[in-house]
Design an enzyme around this catalytic site. Structure first.
Site, mmCIF file in Angstrom:
data_model
loop_
_atom_site.group_PDB
_atom_site.id
_atom_site.type_symbol
_atom_site.label_atom_id
_atom_site.label_comp_id
_atom_site.label_asym_id
_atom_site.label_seq_id
_atom_site.Cartn_x
_atom_site.Cartn_y
_atom_site.Cartn_z
ATOM 1 N N ASP A 8 -20.490 -41.230 127.471
ATOM 2 C CA ASP A 8 -21.254 -41.101 126.202
ATOM 3 C C ASP A 8 -22.761 -40.938 126.374
ATOM 4 O O ASP A 8 -23.547 -41.531 125.616
ATOM 5 C CB ASP A 8 -20.989 -42.326 125.311
ATOM 6 C CG ASP A 8 -19.531 -42.424 124.879
ATOM 7 O OD1 ASP A 8 -18.685 -41.796 125.530
ATOM 8 O OD2 ASP A 8 -19.248 -43.142 123.909
ATOM 9 N N LYS A 87 -13.379 -38.632 122.532
ATOM 10 C CA LYS A 87 -12.661 -39.769 121.923
ATOM 11 C C LYS A 87 -13.380 -40.237 120.671
ATOM 12 O O LYS A 87 -14.514 -39.823 120.395
ATOM 13 C CB LYS A 87 -12.460 -40.879 122.964
ATOM 14 C CG LYS A 87 -13.647 -41.149 123.884
ATOM 15 C CD LYS A 87 -14.632 -42.017 123.282
ATOM 16 C CE LYS A 87 -15.713 -42.514 124.169
ATOM 17 N NZ LYS A 87 -16.658 -43.314 123.395
ATOM 18 N N CYS A 128 -19.069 -48.779 124.898
ATOM 19 C CA CYS A 128 -18.216 -47.788 125.552
ATOM 20 C C CYS A 128 -18.133 -47.978 127.061
ATOM 21 O O CYS A 128 -17.078 -47.768 127.647
ATOM 22 C CB CYS A 128 -18.637 -46.391 125.130
ATOM 23 S SG CYS A 128 -18.303 -46.176 123.362
HETATM 24 C C1 VGL Z 1 -20.974 -46.810 121.266
HETATM 25 C C2 VGL Z 1 -21.582 -48.203 119.557
HETATM 26 C C3 VGL Z 1 -20.885 -47.429 118.648
HETATM 27 C C4 VGL Z 1 -21.039 -46.473 122.719
HETATM 28 C C5 VGL Z 1 -20.266 -46.035 120.380
HETATM 29 O O1 VGL Z 1 -20.942 -45.287 123.094
HETATM 30 O O2 VGL Z 1 -21.177 -47.412 123.511
HETATM 31 N N1 VGL Z 1 -21.614 -47.889 120.837
HETATM 32 N N2 VGL Z 1 -20.238 -46.360 119.085
#
Ligand code: VGL
Length: 186
Positions: A8, A87, A128
């Site tokens: 991410d 995802k 994540c």
């Molecule tokens: C994430 C918070 C909300 C991440 C994703 O990628 O860690 N954190 N959505």
């Protein structure tokens, strides 16, 4: 076989983004530098539909499919990325773990390629990165988390430390980027 999994690393999680980590931009340079060490480099993306239900009650809307915020940072070296696992694509899932990707099964992909060691870098430490690491361990990968190539969203003081402790207690090795050549026998 070993693999680097870049979790991410997307504009919305960088300073100035919709759900920014205060210092997320710090991980790009080390991730660029380390890529050559690995047999395989893959990435995951948070890839939410605009009408995502519960997740956008918990978090500001972020990483919406086909928007600028869902892109990799411009200064990330993308040449080596063999596949991008997407995802969080459903209406109701949080999609924190890269192993929840629906466009391709990450576990099957890695195992077909003979990967046994997975090195995890990217964003965010408490969500994540943590969920992906715990899932990698459950799937019996030797799992390394590169501490100087992850950053936290830091909602609450101490969350990052708690996440690191949980990953270590579950069996992940928390390492620094400079240790990678040694671990891989280079
Ligand atoms: C994430 C918070 C909300 C991440 C994703 O990628 O860690 N954190 N959505």
């Amino acid at each position: 076989m070993n693999a680097l999994l870049i979790v991410d690393l997307q504009k919305d999680f960088l300073p100035g983004g919709a759900l920014a980590t205060p210092e997320g931009d710090k991980v790009v340079a080390p991730i660029n530098e380390m890529q050559d060490e690995f047999d395989l480099v893959v990435a995951s993306k948070d890839w939410h539909p605009p009408d995502k239900v519960q997740h956008f009650q918990k978090w500001p809307p972020h990483c919406i499919q086909n928007t600028e915020g869902a892109e990799f940072p411009d200064n990330l070296n993308r040449e080596n990325i063999a596949f991008v696992f997407k995802k969080g694509t459903g209406k109701d899932d949080d999609g924190y773990s890269s192993f929840e990707a629906v466009n391709r099964d990450l576990e099957a992909y890695l195992k077909e390629k003979g990967v046994t060691k997975v090195f995890i870098a990217g964003l965010t430490t408490e969500y994540c990165v943590r969920f992906t690491t715990l899932d990698a361990l459950r799937r019996n990968f030797d799992t390394y988390v590169i501490e100087d190539a992850i950053e936290g969203v830091r909602q609450e003081e101490g969350d990052e430390e708690k996440a690191k402790k949980e990953m270590a207690e579950a069996g992940a090795q928390l390492i620094r980027a400079e240790e990678i050549p040694n671990i891989l026998g280079h």
